[in-house]
Each structure stands twice: as structure tokens, then as C-alpha cells.
Write an enzyme that holds these catalytic residues in place. Structure first.
Site, PDB file in Angstrom:
ATOM      1  CG  HIS A 189      76.578  39.807 -10.923  1.00 52.69           C
ATOM      2  ND1 HIS A 189      75.626  39.186 -11.687  1.00 52.69           N
ATOM      3  CD2 HIS A 189      76.932  38.933  -9.956  1.00 52.69           C
ATOM      4  CE1 HIS A 189      75.436  37.963 -11.211  1.00 52.69           C
ATOM      5  NE2 HIS A 189      76.219  37.787 -10.173  1.00 52.69           N
ATOM      6  NE  ARG A 296      78.334  36.742  -7.052  1.00 58.00           N
ATOM      7  CZ  ARG A 296      77.766  37.211  -5.941  1.00 58.00           C
ATOM      8  NH1 ARG A 296      78.492  37.846  -5.047  1.00 58.00           N
ATOM      9  NH2 ARG A 296      76.473  37.056  -5.733  1.00 58.00           N
ATOM     10  NE  ARG A 332      79.509  31.610  -8.603  1.00 55.93           N
ATOM     11  CZ  ARG A 332      78.618  32.592  -8.583  1.00 55.93           C
ATOM     12  NH1 ARG A 332      77.416  32.369  -8.096  1.00 55.93           N
ATOM     13  NH2 ARG A 332      78.908  33.789  -9.045  1.00 55.93           N
ATOM     14  CD  GLU A 431      73.038  29.604  -8.975  1.00 56.42           C
ATOM     15  OE1 GLU A 431      72.984  30.814  -8.730  1.00 56.42           O
ATOM     16  OE2 GLU A 431      74.072  29.042  -9.365  1.00 56.42           O
ATOM     17  CG  ASN A 454      71.460  37.016  -5.491  1.00 54.83           C
ATOM     18  OD1 ASN A 454      70.799  37.283  -4.505  1.00 54.83           O
ATOM     19  ND2 ASN A 454      72.771  37.157  -5.551  1.00 54.83           N
ATOM     20  CG  ASP A 455      70.837  33.328 -10.678  1.00 54.39           C
ATOM     21  OD1 ASP A 455      70.346  34.185 -11.433  1.00 54.39           O
ATOM     22  OD2 ASP A 455      72.056  33.126 -10.599  1.00 54.39           O
ATOM     23  NE  ARG A 465      71.003  38.328 -10.373  1.00 51.56           N
ATOM     24  CZ  ARG A 465      71.952  37.521  -9.907  1.00 51.56           C
ATOM     25  NH1 ARG A 465      71.916  36.229 -10.198  1.00 51.56           N
ATOM     26  NH2 ARG A 465      72.927  37.965  -9.176  1.00 51.56           N
ATOM     27  CB  CYS A 502      76.218  32.364  -1.146  1.00 50.35           C
ATOM     28  SG  CYS A 502      75.833  31.426  -2.628  1.00 50.35           S
TER      29      CYS A 502
HETATM   30  C1  PEP Z   1      72.812  33.717  -6.534  1.00 45.88           C
HETATM   31  O1  PEP Z   1      72.320  33.469  -7.633  1.00 45.88           O
HETATM   32  O2  PEP Z   1      72.141  33.867  -5.508  1.00 45.88           O
HETATM   33  C2  PEP Z   1      74.261  33.860  -6.391  1.00 45.88           C
HETATM   34  C3  PEP Z   1      74.817  34.010  -5.211  1.00 45.88           C
HETATM   35  O3  PEP Z   1      75.007  33.883  -7.522  1.00 45.88           O
HETATM   36  P1  PEP Z   1      75.155  35.181  -8.441  1.00 45.88           P
HETATM   37  O4  PEP Z   1      74.540  36.345  -7.724  1.00 45.88           O
HETATM   38  O5  PEP Z   1      76.604  35.384  -8.688  1.00 45.88           O
HETATM   39  O6  PEP Z   1      74.398  34.789  -9.664  1.00 45.88           O
HETATM   40 MG    MG Z   2      73.541  32.848  -9.288  1.00 45.35          MG
END
Ligand code: PEP
Ligand code: MG
Length: 573
Positions: A189, A296, A332, A431, A454-455, A465, A502
Site C-alpha cells: 500500500h 479506499r 469500498r 480478490e 493485487n490480492d 504481495r 481496480c
Molecule cells: C486489490 O486487492 O486489488 C485491491 C484493489 O485492494 P487493495 O490493494 O486495497 O488490497
Molecule cells: Mg485487496
């Protein structure tokens, strides 16, 4: 070593002096002292230095960050002058003939243990204050420096082992020109925030804090993922040229700011932005965002001492909805956990925080906190085009429960006479692989999907990650990921719903041609990636990309996919 390689986390080139945001070495030995009076005076001198330092920080925090943040340092100053803490330390030096360091540490530890064991939030916070103050006084006794990022007053490159999202949120955009960290990945993040703040960053260098000293001249190359330490004048010149070329390229893309996003054969997609705070809206506008695809909200909860009230949340959501002037805003609900902690919730440490009690799991349990957020959102819903999305949904039951809670709060508000928007789309983030696999079932009940790659990638590839050592497994174009993405998009379309993305993959130039081919409807990304993505999309032909997508879905490795995309989409790199 004057060249470090890491992960290019936020594009651009930054050059400035280094500022180490590193925990100092506060180790010391217990010693016996003869001249106890001199030792007490040494302790008092350290107290005075700490006080002067804290007063300056408090003043700066008050001006830059507001009275709220300054109050933290006010509390530290009170601890410093509290005789209940100071007197026992001096007595210990005098009676036990020990050095001030050990007298301070033992006395402070005793209070910290006592306060922490109390079932009282206020006292627990005092324990945290004592811990911070002890560190500061110890640093003066030992003659080492505690980093004070809030005092940065010149252009700086931050050097840290890691930056938490709340550290990152507190960086002063005016002075912090770039950062480099030892650990972290492209989707940690802090990296995501660096992109939204347009701060070039290289993460996961493994040794930045070892190799870079305060005051070193550093170049952060967030395009190639390189960090140069005290480079030669030729390298500096070369980077000045690259920086100018990058700025010229950005100026070219900027011409597309008011354009819509159409492929060469006239297929429209929506390019939206990911934001963390209402402040990010400026970046969305400057970069031609067609909506907010991911707000977020957890950043509203971070960098503070207690939960935000319903009113504070209402104001933030209203500001974003009004600011977007009727364009779609996907908010979200709270996604805390993983690398985003809220210390004041006092949640137990977990072995695997990314697989733990987080996001919707936490919200369904902490009903009060969840309902407050939902009420704030519902009240704000009349100020724009609000869509609500739940994070980390693993089962249909979780979605149904979250949606039922939202419905209950809506009913309650309406019974109280509060006006709520008639139609609010409610969707989920995809995710977790289980959800992607039964997307056909979810599609019957949700209004939309937003794929959180991302997740989704970290769970599908079983690769944290945050961990740079397994970052090679973060493979957005792996056929396994592409097949999951296809399943989600197809499932949505079959039920007449829309599918967005996203995760960072949505702004990735190798992924975009495939995603166009797969029929993704909405791409939400760091605002700074939008114009480049728009420029690429305008050069693509949807029909050709459909062919490409069908081909790559049958491939077996990431590199085969990359080669195919480069050829089909004419990518430079
Ligand atoms: C994701 O997991 O792709 C996402 C957009 O949420 P975050 O990166 O905040 O976990
Ligand atoms: Mg996520």
C-alpha cells in the site's frame, strides 16, 4: 555500492538528499556510576533537549497538520514533565548508583506494563506515549538521532526499511520528492499511495538503509527500479535528460485529459481512478478520470487515535461525491488488515495477517463500526452517484449478510426521515479465488464486480504481495490469472452486470490489450496511469484484442503471453 536495484513502484525520476527514516540503535549497557549527581544532571539535560525538540515538532505539526495531530506531541510533553515518572528515575540513579539509561528504561517499562494491563483505552494510550517519550530521551542520552519526518523542510528522498501506509500518508508532498525502501512490492500500500501522490518510488531494494546515509545525494528512478547513491556528474546529467523526456511524454498524454476512452474501432471503456482521500480528487481531475472506481476508505481511519465519527465520514464521502459531479464513485467499505493496521482497535497479532481477520470479516463482527460507516455512506448518497462495494468477499453468505446490514441501516434512516438515494448499486471486490470461481453464482445477486488483482494474484499464486523475495510470482499475465479474470467478466455479462478492475493490473500496459479483448467494462487505476492507458487504448482494435485474448488464454507461461501482447499491441518495451 552506489547502484541499488529494486521494484519500480511509482514512475518518475527524483533527485535530492537522503533522509533516513530508520529506527535508531538504542541499545546500551547497565553501568554503575560513582558521581550520581552528574548522572542526574546528564539525565536532566536529555530531558531538556527532548522537550525543546518536542515543542518544535508540536508547533510544526500544528501548522502543517492541524491541532488534532499536534495533540499527540502535547501528550508527550506532559509525560516528560510528569514528576511521577521523572522522580523515580532520578531516585533510582541516586539509590542504586546506576546509569540514567537503565534507570529510565526500567522505570518506564514498569509504567508501560502497568498501563497496558489495564482494561482502559485511555491508560493504554498513555503507555504508548511513555514508550515514545522514553525512546526520545534515550536517544539524547546515547547521542543518536531519532528521525523526525514531520520536521523535514527541504527537498528529500526518504530512505526506510518499510513505510507503513500511515507513514506514507503523513509525508509532506512539498518536500518529499521520492522514496526507497528495503522491503515491499509493487502492490504494497505504500507503493500504491506513492503513485497516487505522484512521488517516484523504488521498493524492495533489500539494502537502502544499509547503503544510504543521511545527506547522500540520491537518484530514485521509479521507471527502471534503480537507486543511484552519490552518482557521478555524467549520471546526473543523463538523468536530467531522462527526467525532461519523461515530462515531455507526460505533456503529450496530457492532451487527452478531456477525451473519452475509445478504442480505434470505437469501443468505449471507462477509465476511473483509485483514491485514498478526498484530497486525491485533484489528481483525478488533472488526469482525466471518468469516475472513481475505488475509494479506499480505510485511510480515513488511519493516522489517528480513534475511529472516525459518522459525521466525519459523512463529510468525506459527501466531498468526494460532490467533487465528482455526478460521475460514478465506487466506495469500498473498510478494508483494514494485511499491511493496513489500526493500532487503536487492539486486534491480536496474527501469524498470517493477509489470510486473517480483515476487511469484511472484521466488519461483520464489529457491527457497530460497520453500521456507522454504512449510515455515513447512505446519508451521503444523495450528493452524487454512489456505488458501494464490499472487500474480500469469499462466500455468498458474507455478501448476503453485508447487503442485509446495509438494507437495515437504509430502512432505519428512512424511518428517521433521512433522504437516501433511491438506487445505489451494491457490488463486491473479486480478490479471493473462491469468488472468481463461482462468479456465475455471485453475478445473480450483485450489481457489479470489481476485480482486485493485487490480492487475487497473491492468493492465486500464494505469494505475499509485500515480500520482495517472491515478487517474481506477482504475475498478472499468468494464464491462470487471465482465466479467472475471464470467468468473472463473462459471468457478469451473462447476467447483464458490469465488470471492472481496480487492482494495479488495470493500469498495466501489457494487461490492458488483453483486458480490452476480454471485454472489461471499467478500468480503475492510480490517477497518474490514466492518460498513458487512454493513449494506449486509442491505438488498439477491440476485434484484434479479442483474438489476442483467445490466444493467450491457451498459453502456458507469462513470458509467452508477454511476447504475444507486445507483437499484437505494438508495445515499445
Ligand atoms: C486489490 O486487492 O486489488 C485491491 C484493489 O485492494 P487493495 O490493494 O486495497 O488490497
Ligand atoms: Mg485487496
Amino acid at each position: 555500492m552506489n547502484l541499488l536495484n529494486g521494484i519500480a513502484a511509482s514512475s518518475g525520476i527524483a533527485m535530492a538528499k537522503a533522509f533516513r527514516l530508520v529506527e535508531p540503535d538504542l541499545s546500551f549497557e547497565k553501568k554503575s556510576v560513582e558521581d550520581v549527581q552528574a548522572e542526574v544532571e546528564r539525565f536532566q539535560a536529555a530531558l531538556i533537549k527532548s522537550k525543546v525538540e518536542l515543542e518544535a515538532i508540536r508547533e510544526k505539526a500544528r501548522v502543517d497538520l492541524g491541532a488534532d495531530k499536534a495533540a499527540i506531541f502535547e501528550a508527550h510533553l506532559l509525560v516528560l514533565s510528569d514528576p511521577e515518572l521523572v522522580n523515580p528515575i532520578e531516585d533510582k540513579v541516586k539509590l542504586e548508583n546506576v546509569n540514567a539509561e537503565i534507570a529510565l528504561k526500567e522505570t518506564a517499562d514498569m509504567f508501560i506494563t502497568m498501563f497496558e494491563s489495564m482494561d482502559n483505552e485511555y491508560m493504554k494510550e498513555r503507555a504508548a506515549d511513555i514508550r515514545d517519550v522514553t525512546k526520545r530521551v534515550l536517544s539524547h542520552l546515547l547521542g543518536v538521532q531519532v528521525a523526525n519526518p514531520s520536521m523535514i523542510a527541504e527537498e528529500t528522498i526518504i530512505v526506510a526499511e518499510d513505510l507503513t501506509p500511515s507513514d506514507t500518508a503523513q509525508l509532506n508532498r512539498q518536500f518529499v520528492k521520492g522514496f526507497t525502501t528495503d522491503i515491499g512490492g509493487r502492490t504494497s500500500h505504500s507503493a500504491i499511495m506513492a503513485r497516487s501522490m505522484e512521488i517516484p518510488a523504488v521498493v524492495g531494494t533489500k539494502s537502502s538503509t544499509k547503503d544510504i546515509q543521511n545527506g547522500d545525494f540520491v537518484i530514485v528512478d521509479g521507471l527502471k527500479g534503480e537507486v543511484h547513491i552519490n552518482p557521478s556528474s555524467e549520471i546526473i546529467k543523463q538523468y536530467e535528460e531522462e527526467h525532461a523526456a519523461f515530462e515531455a511524454q507526460k505533456a503529450e498524454w496530457a492532451k487527452l485529459v478531456n477525451e473519452k476512452s475509445y478504442t480505434a474501432d470505437n469501443h468505449h471503456v471507462e477509465l476511473a481512478a483509485n483514491i485514498g482521500t478526498p484530497k486525491d480528487l485533484e489528481g483525478v481531475k488533472n488526469n482525466g478520470g471518468e469516475g472513481v472506481g475505488l475509494y479506499r476508505t480505510e485511510f480515513l481511519y488511519m493516522g489517528r487515535e480513534q475511529l472516525p465519527t459518522e459525521e466525519e465520514q459523512f463529510e468525506a464521502y459527501k466531498a468526494v461525491l460532490e467533487g465528482m459531479e455526478g460521475k460514478s464513485v465506487v466506495v469500498r467499505t473498510l478494508d483494514i488488515g494485511g499491511d493496513k493496521e489500526l493500532p487503536y482497535l487492539n486486534l491480536p497479532k496474527e501469524m498470517n495477517p493477509f489470510l486473517g481477520f480483515r476487511a469484511i470479516r472484521l466488519c461483520l463482527e464489529e457491527q457497530g463500526m460497520f453500521r456507522t460507516q454504512l449510515r455515513a455512506l447512505l446519508r451521503a448518497s444523495t450528493y452524487g452517484n454512489l456505488k458501494i462495494m464490499f472487500p474480500m468477499i469469499a462466500t455468498l453468505d458474507e455478501f448476503r449478510e453485508a447487503k442485509a446490514t446495509l438494507e437495515e441501516e437504509k430502512q432505519k434512516l428512512m424511518n428517521e426521515g433521512v433522504v437516501v438515494a433511491e438506487k445505489i448499486e451494491v457490488g463486491i471486490m473479486v480478490e479471493i479465488p473462491s469468488t472468481a470461481v463461482i462468479a456465475d453464482q455471485f453475478a445473480k445477486e450483485v450489481d457489479f464486480f470489481s476485480i482486485g488483482t493485487n490480492d487475487l494474484i497473491q492468493y492465486t499464486m500464494a505469494a505475499d504481495r509485500m515480500n520482495e523475495r517472491v515478487s517474481y510470482l506477482y504475475q498478472p499475465y499468468h494464464p491462470a490469472i487471465l482465466r479467472l479474470v475471464k470467468m468473472v467478466i463473462d459471468a457478469a455479462h451473462k447476467e447483464g452486470k458490469w465488470a471492472g478492475m481496480c487492482g494495479e493490473m488495470a493500469g498495466d500496459e501489457v494487461a490492458i490489450p488483453i483486458l480490452i479483448g476480454l471485454g472489461l467494462d471499467e478500468f480503475s487505476m492510480s490517477a497518474t496511469s490514466i492518460l498513458k492507458a487512454r493513449s494506449l487504448i486509442r491505438s488498439l482494435n477491440k476485434a484484434d484484442m479479442e483474438k489476442l485474448a483467445n490466444e493467450v488464454l491457451q498459453m502456458s507461461t507469462t513470458s509467452e503471453v508477454m511476447t504475444a501482447v507486445h507483437a499484437a499491441a505494438n508495445l515499445e518495451r
